[in-house]
Design a protein around this motif. Structure first.
Motif, PDB file in Angstrom:
ATOM      1  N   ALA A 182       0.828  -1.211   0.000  1.00  0.00           N
ATOM      2  CA  ALA A 182       0.000   0.000   0.000  1.00  0.00           C
ATOM      3  C   ALA A 182       0.865   1.265   0.000  1.00  0.00           C
ATOM      4  O   ALA A 182       1.983   1.270   0.510  1.00  0.00           O
ATOM      5  CB  ALA A 182      -0.895   0.003   1.227  1.00  0.00           C
ATOM      6  N   THR A 183       0.311   2.321  -0.584  1.00  0.00           N
ATOM      7  CA  THR A 183       1.012   3.601  -0.550  1.00  0.00           C
ATOM      8  C   THR A 183       0.648   4.364   0.715  1.00  0.00           C
ATOM      9  O   THR A 183       1.319   5.317   1.088  1.00  0.00           O
ATOM     10  CB  THR A 183       0.650   4.461  -1.773  1.00  0.00           C
ATOM     11  OG1 THR A 183      -0.771   4.525  -1.861  1.00  0.00           O
ATOM     12  CG2 THR A 183       1.238   3.898  -3.042  1.00  0.00           C
ATOM     13  N   ALA A 184      -0.459   3.955   1.385  1.00  0.00           N
ATOM     14  CA  ALA A 184      -0.857   4.618   2.622  1.00  0.00           C
ATOM     15  C   ALA A 184       0.047   4.165   3.762  1.00  0.00           C
ATOM     16  O   ALA A 184       0.680   3.118   3.687  1.00  0.00           O
ATOM     17  CB  ALA A 184      -2.299   4.286   2.946  1.00  0.00           C
ATOM     18  N   GLY A 185       0.086   4.957   4.818  1.00  0.00           N
ATOM     19  CA  GLY A 185       0.861   4.584   5.998  1.00  0.00           C
ATOM     20  C   GLY A 185       1.969   5.569   6.279  1.00  0.00           C
ATOM     21  O   GLY A 185       2.004   6.669   5.713  1.00  0.00           O
ATOM     22  N   PHE A 186       2.888   5.152   7.157  1.00  0.00           N
ATOM     23  CA  PHE A 186       3.972   6.040   7.580  1.00  0.00           C
ATOM     24  C   PHE A 186       5.085   6.029   6.541  1.00  0.00           C
ATOM     25  O   PHE A 186       5.665   4.992   6.246  1.00  0.00           O
ATOM     26  CB  PHE A 186       4.490   5.608   8.958  1.00  0.00           C
ATOM     27  CG  PHE A 186       3.474   5.842  10.031  1.00  0.00           C
ATOM     28  CD1 PHE A 186       3.364   7.092  10.625  1.00  0.00           C
ATOM     29  CD2 PHE A 186       2.592   4.847  10.405  1.00  0.00           C
ATOM     30  CE1 PHE A 186       2.395   7.341  11.593  1.00  0.00           C
ATOM     31  CE2 PHE A 186       1.620   5.083  11.371  1.00  0.00           C
ATOM     32  CZ  PHE A 186       1.526   6.334  11.962  1.00  0.00           C
ATOM     33  N   LEU A 187       5.377   7.189   5.990  1.00  0.00           N
ATOM     34  CA  LEU A 187       6.386   7.275   4.926  1.00  0.00           C
ATOM     35  C   LEU A 187       7.779   7.554   5.480  1.00  0.00           C
ATOM     36  O   LEU A 187       8.778   7.180   4.859  1.00  0.00           O
ATOM     37  CB  LEU A 187       6.010   8.373   3.935  1.00  0.00           C
ATOM     38  CG  LEU A 187       4.607   8.296   3.310  1.00  0.00           C
ATOM     39  CD1 LEU A 187       4.481   9.316   2.187  1.00  0.00           C
ATOM     40  CD2 LEU A 187       4.320   6.902   2.778  1.00  0.00           C
ATOM     41  N   GLY A 188       7.854   8.247   6.623  1.00  0.00           N
ATOM     42  CA  GLY A 188       9.182   8.523   7.166  1.00  0.00           C
ATOM     43  C   GLY A 188       9.141   9.318   8.462  1.00  0.00           C
ATOM     44  O   GLY A 188       8.135   9.978   8.778  1.00  0.00           O
TER      45      GLY A 188
END
Ligand code: ACO
Length: 338
Positions: A182-188
């Motif tokens: 998924a592209t959703a969520g914590f990116l950094g």
């Protein structure tokens, strides 16, 4: 229960939010009765109009339990499914046991590990980083992070430089394991600490440096702050941390749909907003009604942003905070609730 890696790790996502604020409202007019101050000074210098204070019988875990229950309700998840409870706090019920173990027990998270996290006002973002690491390593699937503070009981009500700033609240989030693709969520995340300024915000007495069992001047058991130094630190690190994080993720401030900064002082937030060049319509603040609630401030603002329609599913959200330690933290998350 986190005895071993629990299957294939997913991508950590922000699944639900929740909050609790105590009933008692303390206005700037109430503050004028304690110290030589004015509503005009407090509003102009900080942006704060009122804050909430816990009842005398309420300790930090009492607030944390109510916020945790709100998160669980919003997530539609049974407490027994929680693997870890993290409580960022710098105003625990006791030096030990932890607020998190008490909270886990009282909400029925009987399969959860629990620990407190001491990074002051940066604590919620530090907690999200811990939760992300636990989920993405496959150690846990569901992590509850609840920032909780009762500052009213550690304030020197005769010190006008500090007592007007802080309030009590608890708020948090559920971080769950989502689709690995998924592209959703914590990116950094971008986290940091500079202990060279440690004593610029502190409670001198009550730890092992000066134990509460030794004689001490009564005011030493209260929060002490070098406001001007913390102000300088905050205006510098908030911008620096955000720029480093955006650069690393190859994003620009124009990509950010919503900025939620630690709610400490409107002037500090305005400074960062101006320097970063983000439009004010993409910034959510609720400082004027709660003051600085430390580890609870960012999740409380996020929860209210959701309720106000400012935090929409799919939004790219930038969080930033600073606090005692001294510490700082920023984070970018694509918000996709359940
Ligand atoms: N009412 C009226 N006057 C006041 C008050 C008050 N409540 N507080 C301070 N003053 C006075 C001071 O005594 C000073 O008077 P003087 O010039 O006669 O000495 C004057 O106002 C200016 O004082 P400053 O400290 O320079 O005021 P400033 O504009 O810096 O505001 C403040 C003070 C609000 C504390 C600011 O420095 C600040 O917000 N600092 C950051 C604090 C913070 O965000 N902490 C968060 C981390 S906390 C944590 O992690 C637990």
């Amino acid at each position: 229960m986190i005895a071993a890696r629990n299957g294939r790790p997913g991508r950590a996502r922000l699944a639900a939010l929740g909050a609790y604020v105590p009933e008692r409202v303390v206005t700037n007019a109430d503050m004028e009765r304690h110290v030589d101050t004015s509503d005009e000074w407090i509003v102009t210098r900080t942006g704060i109009r009122e804050r909430r204070y816990a009842a005398p019988e309420q300790a930090t875990s009492d607030l944390a339990v109510l916020a945790a229950e709100d998160v669980l309700r919003n997530a539609g998840i049974d407490a027994a499914e929680i693997d870890v409870v993290i409580v960022p706090t710098c105003t625990p019920d006791h030096l030990f046991p932890s607020v998190s173990a008490t909270t886990a027990h009282r909400v029925g998270a009987r399969n959860a590990a629990a620990f407190d996290l001491q990074a002051a006002c940066s604590g919620f973002i530090y907690g999200l980083a811990q939760a992300t690491a636990l989920v993405e390593s496959g150690i846990a699937r569901n992590v509850l992070v609840v920032g909780a503070e009762v500052f009213s009981k550690i304030l020197d009500m005769s010190d006008r430089g500090t007592c007007i700033l802080f309030g009590d609240a608890a708020a948090g989030a559920l971080v769950t394991s989502g689709d690995p693709e998924a592209t959703a969520g914590f990116l950094g995340f971008e986290l940091g600490a500079d202990g060279s300024q440690a004593m610029d915000i502190c409670i001198p007495v009550g730890g092992t440096r000066i134990p509460a069992s030794q004689p001490f001047a009564p005011d030493q058991a209260f929060l002490k702050m070098n406001g001007r130094e913390v102000y300088k630190f905050a205006t510098r690190v908030m911008e620096e941390s955000i720029v480093r994080l955006l650069d690393r993720l190859e994003l620009s401030i124009a990509d950010v749909d919503l900025l939620v900064a630690h709610q400490a002082n409107q002037r500090i937030i305005d400074h960062a907003v101006k320097r970063l060049g983000i439009d004010e319509s993409r910034v959510f603040n609720n400082l004027e009604r709660y003051g600085n609630t430390s580890a609870a401030s960012i999740p409380l603002a996020l929860t209210e942003a959701r309720d106000a329609g400012a935090l929409r599913p799919g939004a790219l959200v930038l969080l930033v905070g600073f606090g005692a330690g001294l510490t700082w933290a920023s984070c970018i998350v694509r918000y996709e609730p359940e």
